[in-house]
Design a protein around this motif. Structure first.
Motif, mmCIF file in Angstrom:
data_model
loop_
_atom_site.group_PDB
_atom_site.id
_atom_site.type_symbol
_atom_site.label_atom_id
_atom_site.label_comp_id
_atom_site.label_asym_id
_atom_site.label_seq_id
_atom_site.Cartn_x
_atom_site.Cartn_y
_atom_site.Cartn_z
ATOM 1 N N ALA A 121 0.830 -1.205 0.000
ATOM 2 C CA ALA A 121 0.000 0.000 0.000
ATOM 3 C C ALA A 121 0.864 1.256 0.000
ATOM 4 N N VAL A 122 1.935 1.244 0.771
ATOM 5 C CA VAL A 122 2.839 2.391 0.827
ATOM 6 C C VAL A 122 3.515 2.603 -0.528
ATOM 7 N N GLU A 123 3.994 1.539 -1.129
ATOM 8 C CA GLU A 123 4.658 1.650 -2.429
ATOM 9 C C GLU A 123 3.701 2.177 -3.493
ATOM 10 N N VAL A 124 2.494 1.636 -3.519
ATOM 11 C CA VAL A 124 1.498 2.089 -4.496
ATOM 12 C C VAL A 124 1.133 3.553 -4.239
ATOM 13 N N ALA A 125 0.991 3.929 -2.972
ATOM 14 C CA ALA A 125 0.665 5.319 -2.631
ATOM 15 C C ALA A 125 1.766 6.263 -3.098
ATOM 16 N N LEU A 126 3.015 5.881 -2.898
ATOM 17 C CA LEU A 126 4.125 6.734 -3.325
ATOM 18 C C LEU A 126 4.158 6.883 -4.845
ATOM 19 N N VAL A 127 3.910 5.797 -5.560
ATOM 20 C CA VAL A 127 3.880 5.865 -7.030
ATOM 21 C C VAL A 127 2.697 6.717 -7.488
ATOM 22 N N PHE A 128 1.523 6.480 -6.908
ATOM 23 C CA PHE A 128 0.333 7.250 -7.278
ATOM 24 C C PHE A 128 0.539 8.740 -7.011
ATOM 25 N N THR A 145 3.277 10.445 -6.722
ATOM 26 C CA THR A 145 4.284 11.012 -7.619
ATOM 27 C C THR A 145 3.684 11.268 -9.003
ATOM 28 N N ALA A 146 2.892 10.324 -9.497
ATOM 29 C CA ALA A 146 2.224 10.515 -10.792
ATOM 30 C C ALA A 146 1.204 11.657 -10.706
ATOM 31 N N ALA A 147 0.493 11.749 -9.592
ATOM 32 C CA ALA A 147 -0.486 12.828 -9.416
ATOM 33 C C ALA A 147 0.205 14.192 -9.357
ATOM 34 N N LEU A 148 1.393 14.255 -8.771
ATOM 35 C CA LEU A 148 2.150 15.505 -8.761
ATOM 36 C C LEU A 148 2.482 15.942 -10.189
ATOM 37 N N PHE A 149 2.864 14.982 -11.020
ATOM 38 C CA PHE A 149 3.128 15.304 -12.429
ATOM 39 C C PHE A 149 1.859 15.854 -13.090
ATOM 40 N N CYS A 150 0.748 15.169 -12.879
ATOM 41 C CA CYS A 150 -0.511 15.581 -13.514
ATOM 42 C C CYS A 150 -0.956 16.972 -13.052
ATOM 43 N N LEU A 151 -0.842 17.255 -11.761
ATOM 44 C CA LEU A 151 -1.230 18.580 -11.265
ATOM 45 C C LEU A 151 -0.339 19.671 -11.848
ATOM 46 N N GLY A 152 0.951 19.417 -11.877
ATOM 47 C CA GLY A 152 1.875 20.408 -12.427
ATOM 48 C C GLY A 152 1.635 20.663 -13.900
ATOM 49 N N ALA A 153 1.449 19.600 -14.660
ATOM 50 C CA ALA A 153 1.207 19.741 -16.100
ATOM 51 C C ALA A 153 -0.128 20.423 -16.363
ATOM 52 N N MET A 201 6.875 16.483 -10.120
ATOM 53 C CA MET A 201 7.067 15.063 -9.857
ATOM 54 C C MET A 201 8.370 14.820 -9.098
ATOM 55 N N LEU A 202 9.373 15.656 -9.313
ATOM 56 C CA LEU A 202 10.647 15.500 -8.621
ATOM 57 C C LEU A 202 10.488 15.610 -7.109
ATOM 58 N N ILE A 203 9.512 16.399 -6.675
ATOM 59 C CA ILE A 203 9.245 16.502 -5.232
ATOM 60 C C ILE A 203 8.859 15.125 -4.696
ATOM 61 N N GLY A 204 7.971 14.437 -5.417
ATOM 62 C CA GLY A 204 7.564 13.095 -5.007
ATOM 63 C C GLY A 204 8.728 12.115 -5.055
ATOM 64 N N LEU A 205 9.579 12.254 -6.058
ATOM 65 C CA LEU A 205 10.730 11.355 -6.173
ATOM 66 C C LEU A 205 11.729 11.584 -5.040
ATOM 67 N N VAL A 206 11.827 12.812 -4.557
ATOM 68 C CA VAL A 206 12.690 13.089 -3.410
ATOM 69 C C VAL A 206 12.166 12.344 -2.178
ATOM 70 N N VAL A 207 10.857 12.338 -1.992
ATOM 71 C CA VAL A 207 10.263 11.614 -0.861
ATOM 72 C C VAL A 207 10.507 10.118 -1.017
ATOM 73 N N VAL A 208 10.349 9.585 -2.234
ATOM 74 C CA VAL A 208 10.595 8.155 -2.479
ATOM 75 C C VAL A 208 12.059 7.821 -2.201
#
Length: 178
Positions: free
Chosen positions: A126-133, A135-143, A164-171
């Motif tokens: 669940a944590v892994e899926v949440a982090l991926v989701f 991060t993808a949502a950050l890309f979508c909001l920014g775009a 999305m890089l913000i999410g990748l930093v957290v990952v």
């Protein structure tokens, strides 16, 4: 400085694609904040070697988002009051309620943890899926926000990648800390 409407672009260009400007502004600031908060919280609460408790983790993520949204809205009220020399307008509750995108942005993470409570998958998954989701949502909001601002697809994708890089930093931090 020329006087122009909030959503009218210089040169008569209308916004292209994406969210309405007001909604984009709300989601960009508060939604991104909520997604990053959810990612950081779910990463911090998933401690290796400890007994998994995804239900308690989901509750903490949700309560933290609600408290953060309320605190941010109240900070706006206090700032307005200070700027107006002690006068506060009737929109105090509206200022706090305007923070709704922040707690809404954590709901997918909460839902994924609740699915782990049901036993459909482990908390780690669940944590892994949440982090991926997130991060993808950050890309979508920014775009989407960049498209609303009138940028082309390539520039919008670059803006999404930066978010999305913000999410990748957290990952990356989650991987390094564990």
């Amino acid at each position: 400085m020329p006087d122009r409407a909030h959503n009218i672009r210089p040169g008569g260009h209308a916004p292209r694609g994406g969210l309405r400007p007001e909604l984009a502004d709300r989601w960009l600031f508060r939604g991104i904040y909520g997604l990053v908060l959810a990612s950081a919280m779910v990463s911090a609460l998933d401690v290796p070697g400890e007994a998994a408790d995804p239900g308690q983790d989901a509750l903490w993520v949700l309560l933290t988002a609600l408290a953060s949204g309320a605190a941010h809205g109240y900070a706006h009220v206090v700032a307005r009051r200070a700027a107006a020399e002690g006068a506060a307008g009737p929109g105090r509750l509206r200022a706090v309620a305007a923070e709704w995108p922040l707690p809404v942005a954590v709901l997918p993470t909460v839902l994924l943890l609740v699915v782990a409570v049901a036993g459909w998958w482990s908390e780690d998954t669940a944590v892994e899926v949440a982090l991926v989701f997130n991060t993808a949502a950050l890309f979508c909001l920014g775009a989407s926000a960049a498209r609303t601002a009138g940028l082309g697809w390539l520039s919008s994708c670059r803006a999404g990648v930066v978010d999305m890089l913000i999410g990748l930093v957290v990952v990356a931090a989650d991987s390094l800390i564990q």
